[in-house]
Design an enzyme around this catalytic site. Structure first.
Site, PDB file in Angstrom:
ATOM      1  N   TYR A  80     -11.795  -1.150   2.847  1.00 23.53           N
ATOM      2  CA  TYR A  80     -10.884  -1.027   3.700  1.00 23.53           C
ATOM      3  C   TYR A  80     -11.481   0.179   4.749  1.00 23.53           C
ATOM      4  CZ  TYR A  80      -6.714   0.971   6.073  1.00 23.53           C
ATOM      5  OH  TYR A  80      -5.949   1.602   7.222  1.00 23.53           O
ATOM      6  N   ASP A 140      -9.724  -0.703  -6.299  1.00 28.44           N
ATOM      7  CA  ASP A 140      -8.544  -0.868  -5.684  1.00 28.44           C
ATOM      8  C   ASP A 140      -8.259  -2.416  -5.785  1.00 28.44           C
ATOM      9  OD1 ASP A 140      -7.044  -1.432  -3.412  1.00 28.44           O
ATOM     10  OD2 ASP A 140      -7.856   0.069  -2.098  1.00 28.44           O
ATOM     11  N   ARG A 193       9.711  17.291  -5.670  1.00 26.71           N
ATOM     12  CA  ARG A 193       8.361  17.169  -5.423  1.00 26.71           C
ATOM     13  C   ARG A 193       7.594  16.985  -6.803  1.00 26.71           C
ATOM     14  NH1 ARG A 193       5.285  21.256  -5.720  1.00 26.71           N
ATOM     15  NH2 ARG A 193       6.747  22.826  -5.126  1.00 26.71           N
ATOM     16  N   LYS A 242       1.722  -3.148   0.586  1.00 28.17           N
ATOM     17  CA  LYS A 242       1.375  -4.412   0.593  1.00 28.17           C
ATOM     18  C   LYS A 242       2.057  -5.492  -0.285  1.00 28.17           C
ATOM     19  CE  LYS A 242      -1.662  -2.916   3.446  1.00 28.17           C
ATOM     20  NZ  LYS A 242      -1.740  -1.233   3.523  1.00 28.17           N
TER      21      LYS A 242
END
Length: 390
Positions: A102, A173, A50, A198
């Protein structure tokens, strides 16, 4: 030695990446949750996955190198990355964001982050006066460029100058162009976001998200957040993104080449009313994108003459799937009003130009002639009445 970005996709510049791993060319998947220590006070450098994992660390170093950042942080999705990023702000803070984002980001800001006492003001950062919206409690400006889905190009350096004058963070972004075509940190951004699902992954087979920075103070905050909230990317998914990045350069070039061909076709199609693509010469977006990026990408948004025709095209293309996502090797058609921006209030969506006539296409690496023929057949087969093949 300075190397080109296409080489960076395959090789890190420092010697740490050349450690043995038994000669493995493909970086190993360290599928382990925990790590043994030789004794108290001595460590292998890893304690618990983690916190960090060798495969994730290799991916983060690769993405940081591609963006010319000092640190990158890999998350379980793009939305997980943005959610973690919002933890650097506190109740009472104010952020200015672009109006064309988005839909998932808008949903997050309006329904999750806002209830924690963070205020958002949205505006068109490509044309409107951002500076007049800055308040005493404003902490950051958040943009996409090109924007999703209307493909507006925001001048990163110009917005960076505004942010710096007012001691604000600039968050960009960079998903649509990827680090292959654009590096916002070089233009004054403080934090870069990617949906690694993406273009970085490129094969529609896993989810990932990234935050990249070149600021030590921000890096320290993000390091604490990712280990605390537990949304770091798993080893196997890290390996999938590493594998995808190896072909980033050739995928981006081929997809862009196809995008230019499709735009050229759409410009001749009388049933297409508007085309939104930053690579169209003679537009303001073209000039800004040419100045701040090395390419225009492979995302195109276009408006059909009617909603019925738009839906017909989605149903009757044979090669191009009707699917929500982007940036993979396969070309995909998306209907923003019912997919990516379904949760955006209708009034806001339509005001931003996202009507039920609008389609978004993520261009892949197939033969361009086949993609054009597929679109043309779907458009030509619509008779306006039966909504079936003629």
């Amino acid at each position: 030695m300075k190397i080109e970005i296409s080489t960076k996709c395959l090789h890190l510049e420092d010697e740490e990446s050349n450690c043995n791993h038994y000669g493995a060319i493909s970086y190993p998947i360290y599928q382990t949750a925990t790590y043994a220590h030789p004794e108290v006070g001595r460590s292998t450098g890893f304690d618990y996955s983690r916190l960090q994992n060798p495969t994730r660390k290799q991916l983060e170093r690769t993405v940081a190198a591609l963006e010319n950042g000092t640190d990158a942080f890999a998350f379980s999705s793009g939305m997980a990355a943005i959610t973690a990023l919002m933890e650097i702000f506190k109740p009472g803070d104010h952020l200015i964001t672009d109006v064309d984002l988005y839909g998932g980001s808008i949903r997050l800001f309006d329904n999750i982050i806002a209830k924690n006492g963070i205020e958002f003001t949205r505006t068109d950062c490509s044309t409107k006066d951002i500076e007049s919206l800055i308040k005493e409690n404003t902490k950051a400006i958040y943009i996409e460029t090109p924007t999703n889905p209307m493909m507006r190009v925001v001048d990163i350096a110009k917005v960076s100058d505004i942010a710096k004058r007012h001691k604000l963070l600039l968050i960009v972004d960079n998903t649509f162009l990827s680090p292959y075509f654009q590096n916002p940190l070089n233009l004054g951004a403080d934090i870069v976001i990617h949906s690694g699902t993406k273009f970085l992954g490129g094969h529609n087979d896993t989810l990932a998200g990234f935050l990249v920075t070149n600021k030590k103070e921000i890096s320290e905050k993000l390091c604490f957040i990712i280990k605390t909230v537990g949304s770091g990317l798993a080893p196997f998914d890290s390996w999938l993104i590493l594998r995808g990045i190896k072909t980033l350069a050739i995928r981006m070039e081929k997809a862009q080449e196809n995008a230019f061909a499709i735009v050229k076709y759409l410009q001749t199609e009388p049933k297409v009313k508007k085309i939104y693509y930053p690579g169209i010469e003679g537009t303001k977006d073209y000039e800004v994108c040419k100045r701040q990026a090395r390419g225009f990408g492979s995302m195109i948004t276009f408006e059909m003459e009617s909603a019925a025709l738009a839906k017909h095209v989605l149903k009757f293309t044979k090669i191009i799937p009707f699917a929500e996502s982007l940036g993979g090797v396969e070309t995909l058609l998306t209907y923003p009003c019912t997919q990516t921006h379904a949760d955006v209030p209708e009034e806001d969506r339509i005001a931003n130009g996202i009507t039920d006539c609008v389609l978004r296409i993520s261009v892949g690496i197939e033969a361009a002639d086949d993609l054009i023929a597929d679109l043309k057949y779907a458009i030509d087969s619509y008779d306006g009445y039966t909504r079936q093949y003629i």
